[in-house]
Design a protein around this motif. Structure first.
Motif, mmCIF file in Angstrom:
data_model
loop_
_atom_site.group_PDB
_atom_site.id
_atom_site.type_symbol
_atom_site.label_atom_id
_atom_site.label_comp_id
_atom_site.label_asym_id
_atom_site.label_seq_id
_atom_site.Cartn_x
_atom_site.Cartn_y
_atom_site.Cartn_z
ATOM 1 N N TYR A 173 -2.617 -11.751 -3.971
ATOM 2 C CA TYR A 173 -3.813 -11.562 -4.784
ATOM 3 C C TYR A 173 -3.950 -12.738 -5.753
ATOM 4 C CZ TYR A 173 -2.427 -6.755 -3.577
ATOM 5 O OH TYR A 173 -2.027 -5.614 -2.915
ATOM 6 N N TYR B 177 -8.107 -11.189 -2.310
ATOM 7 C CA TYR B 177 -6.941 -10.432 -1.841
ATOM 8 C C TYR B 177 -6.750 -10.692 -0.361
ATOM 9 C CZ TYR B 177 -5.076 -5.956 0.094
ATOM 10 O OH TYR B 177 -4.408 -4.987 0.790
ATOM 11 N N GLN C 247 -4.390 -9.608 2.970
ATOM 12 C CA GLN C 247 -3.469 -8.614 3.517
ATOM 13 C C GLN C 247 -3.194 -8.974 4.960
ATOM 14 O OE1 GLN C 247 -1.689 -5.656 2.351
ATOM 15 N NE2 GLN C 247 -0.802 -6.304 4.299
ATOM 16 N N ASN D 174 3.541 -3.913 0.618
ATOM 17 C CA ASN D 174 2.577 -3.174 1.433
ATOM 18 C C ASN D 174 3.119 -2.835 2.806
ATOM 19 O OD1 ASN D 174 1.032 -3.804 -0.783
ATOM 20 N ND2 ASN D 174 -0.822 -4.231 0.378
ATOM 21 N N ARG D 175 4.285 -2.200 2.815
ATOM 22 C CA ARG D 175 4.847 -1.753 4.081
ATOM 23 C C ARG D 175 4.180 -0.444 4.457
ATOM 24 N NH1 ARG D 175 10.351 -0.835 2.959
ATOM 25 N NH2 ARG D 175 10.760 -3.037 3.352
ATOM 26 N N PRO D 176 3.585 -0.324 5.645
ATOM 27 C CA PRO D 176 2.894 0.918 6.020
ATOM 28 C C PRO D 176 3.875 2.060 6.239
ATOM 29 C CG PRO D 176 2.930 -0.639 7.853
ATOM 30 C CD PRO D 176 3.486 -1.355 6.679
ATOM 31 N N PRO E 12 7.388 5.534 1.474
ATOM 32 C CA PRO E 12 7.010 5.451 0.062
ATOM 33 C C PRO E 12 6.072 4.280 -0.187
ATOM 34 C CG PRO E 12 9.405 5.577 0.334
ATOM 35 C CD PRO E 12 8.830 5.370 1.689
ATOM 36 N N ARG E 13 5.252 4.419 -1.235
ATOM 37 C CA ARG E 13 4.316 3.348 -1.547
ATOM 38 C C ARG E 13 5.080 2.083 -1.957
ATOM 39 N NH1 ARG E 13 -0.783 5.084 -1.718
ATOM 40 N NH2 ARG E 13 -1.337 3.031 -2.489
ATOM 41 N N THR E 14 4.589 0.971 -1.446
ATOM 42 C CA THR E 14 5.242 -0.315 -1.715
ATOM 43 C C THR E 14 4.212 -1.356 -2.126
ATOM 44 O OG1 THR E 14 5.054 -0.874 0.635
ATOM 45 C CG2 THR E 14 7.148 0.088 -0.109
ATOM 46 N N ASP E 15 3.126 -0.901 -2.755
ATOM 47 C CA ASP E 15 2.055 -1.849 -3.054
ATOM 48 C C ASP E 15 1.961 -2.199 -4.536
ATOM 49 O OD1 ASP E 15 -0.785 0.456 -2.811
ATOM 50 O OD2 ASP E 15 1.257 0.737 -3.549
ATOM 51 N N THR E 16 3.052 -2.017 -5.247
ATOM 52 C CA THR E 16 3.090 -2.523 -6.630
ATOM 53 C C THR E 16 2.967 -4.039 -6.605
ATOM 54 O OG1 THR E 16 4.470 -0.685 -7.348
ATOM 55 C CG2 THR E 16 4.481 -2.670 -8.717
ATOM 56 N N GLN E 17 2.119 -4.569 -7.472
ATOM 57 C CA GLN E 17 1.885 -6.010 -7.520
ATOM 58 C C GLN E 17 2.796 -6.668 -8.545
ATOM 59 O OE1 GLN E 17 -2.353 -6.973 -7.728
ATOM 60 N NE2 GLN E 17 -2.823 -5.202 -6.460
ATOM 61 N N TYR E 18 3.398 -7.772 -8.131
ATOM 62 C CA TYR E 18 4.289 -8.557 -8.982
ATOM 63 C C TYR E 18 3.628 -9.903 -9.217
ATOM 64 C CZ TYR E 18 7.542 -4.894 -7.795
ATOM 65 O OH TYR E 18 8.126 -3.664 -7.641
ATOM 66 N N PHE E 19 3.572 -10.276 -10.480
ATOM 67 C CA PHE E 19 2.795 -11.440 -10.883
ATOM 68 C C PHE E 19 3.650 -12.685 -11.095
ATOM 69 C CE2 PHE E 19 -1.558 -10.057 -11.634
ATOM 70 C CZ PHE E 19 -1.412 -8.682 -11.510
ATOM 71 N N GLY E 20 3.045 -13.823 -10.819
ATOM 72 C CA GLY E 20 3.642 -15.106 -11.132
ATOM 73 C C GLY E 20 3.325 -15.535 -12.549
#
Lengths: 118, 116
Positions: free
Chosen positions: A33, A48, A50, A97-99, A102-110
């Motif tokens: 993103y 974004y 994907q 974003n592993r389908p 458990p949800r894995t779509d937490t965004q980690y920022f630079g």
């Protein structure tokens, strides 16, 4: 492990010049993103990616802005004919974003690239 | 249009005071909710997140947040702040249009200054 990295950390350019900003996401993250952080506008979504899907470009403010993601990893945000209002910190984030599961779509920022247009 | 509102732009507290930062969003569907923190000179870091289940979520450094669906709110709390909590705090919402992924919609941020 290594986080999201961005380069350059600072960029000063003259009005009318083109600039390229780079983002290296966390290894294995399928989503990437771009956001922009500026005074008065806060944090705004730009684009974004994907996997191999068509990117969501709904946040790009004008056709002077474009972005690519090569090989599903590194991304470049390009701003053509820069204007003073483009001055901001440009942030990149990635998520796994592993389908399924458990949800894995937490965004980690630079750390961001601070762009100053003179 | 979807939006996120943070009520306080700048909060000044003394050490050991309690903190509550308000966050409201406008979106009628299912959402994921986040609080991010940006310490001076550092990048955005995740403080806590809510996906589903218990509406009271605990994060790092003693922070917690409560999701109240009927009020479209996700307020951040800490019972006793420290000088090191001085930072800018951002509430973010992700409408669940897709199963995973999608953009975050951020609030304008709240700058917290803690006096030693």
């Amino acid at each position: 492990g290594a986080g999201v990295s961005q380069s350059p950390s600072n960029k000063v350019t003259e009005k009318g010049k083109d600039v390229e900003l780079r983002c290296d996401p966390i290894s294995g993250h399928t989503a990437l993103y771009w956001y922009r952080q500026s005074l008065g506008q806060g944090l705004e979504f730009l684009i974004y990616f994907q996997g191999n899907s068509a990117p969501d470009k709904s946040g790009l403010p004008s056709d002077r802005f474009s972005a690519e993601r090569t090989g599903g990893s590194v991304s470049t945000l390009t701003i053509q004919r820069t204007q003073q209002e483009d001055s901001a910190v440009y942030l990149c984030a990635s998520s796994l974003n592993r389908p399924g599961g458990p949800r894995t779509d937490t965004q980690y920022f630079g750390p961001g690239t601070r762009l100053t247009v003179l | 249009a979807q939006s996120v509102s943070q009520h306080n732009h700048h909060v000044i507290l003394s050490e050991a005071a309690s903190l509550e930062l308000g966050c409201n969003y406008s979106y009628g569907g299912t959402v994921n909710l986040f609080w991010y923190v940006q310490y001076p000179g550092q990048h955005l870091q995740l403080l806590l997140k809510y996906f589903s289940g218990d509406p009271l979520v605990k994060g790092i450094k003693g922070f917690e947040a409560e999701f109240i669906k009927s009020k479209f709110s996700f307020n951040l709390r800490k019972p006793s702040v420290q000088w090191s909590d001085t930072a800018e705090y951002f509430c973010a919402v992700k409408p669940l249009i897709y199963n995973q992924g999608g953009k975050l919609i951020f609030g304008q941020g709240t700058e917290l200054s803690v006096k030693p």
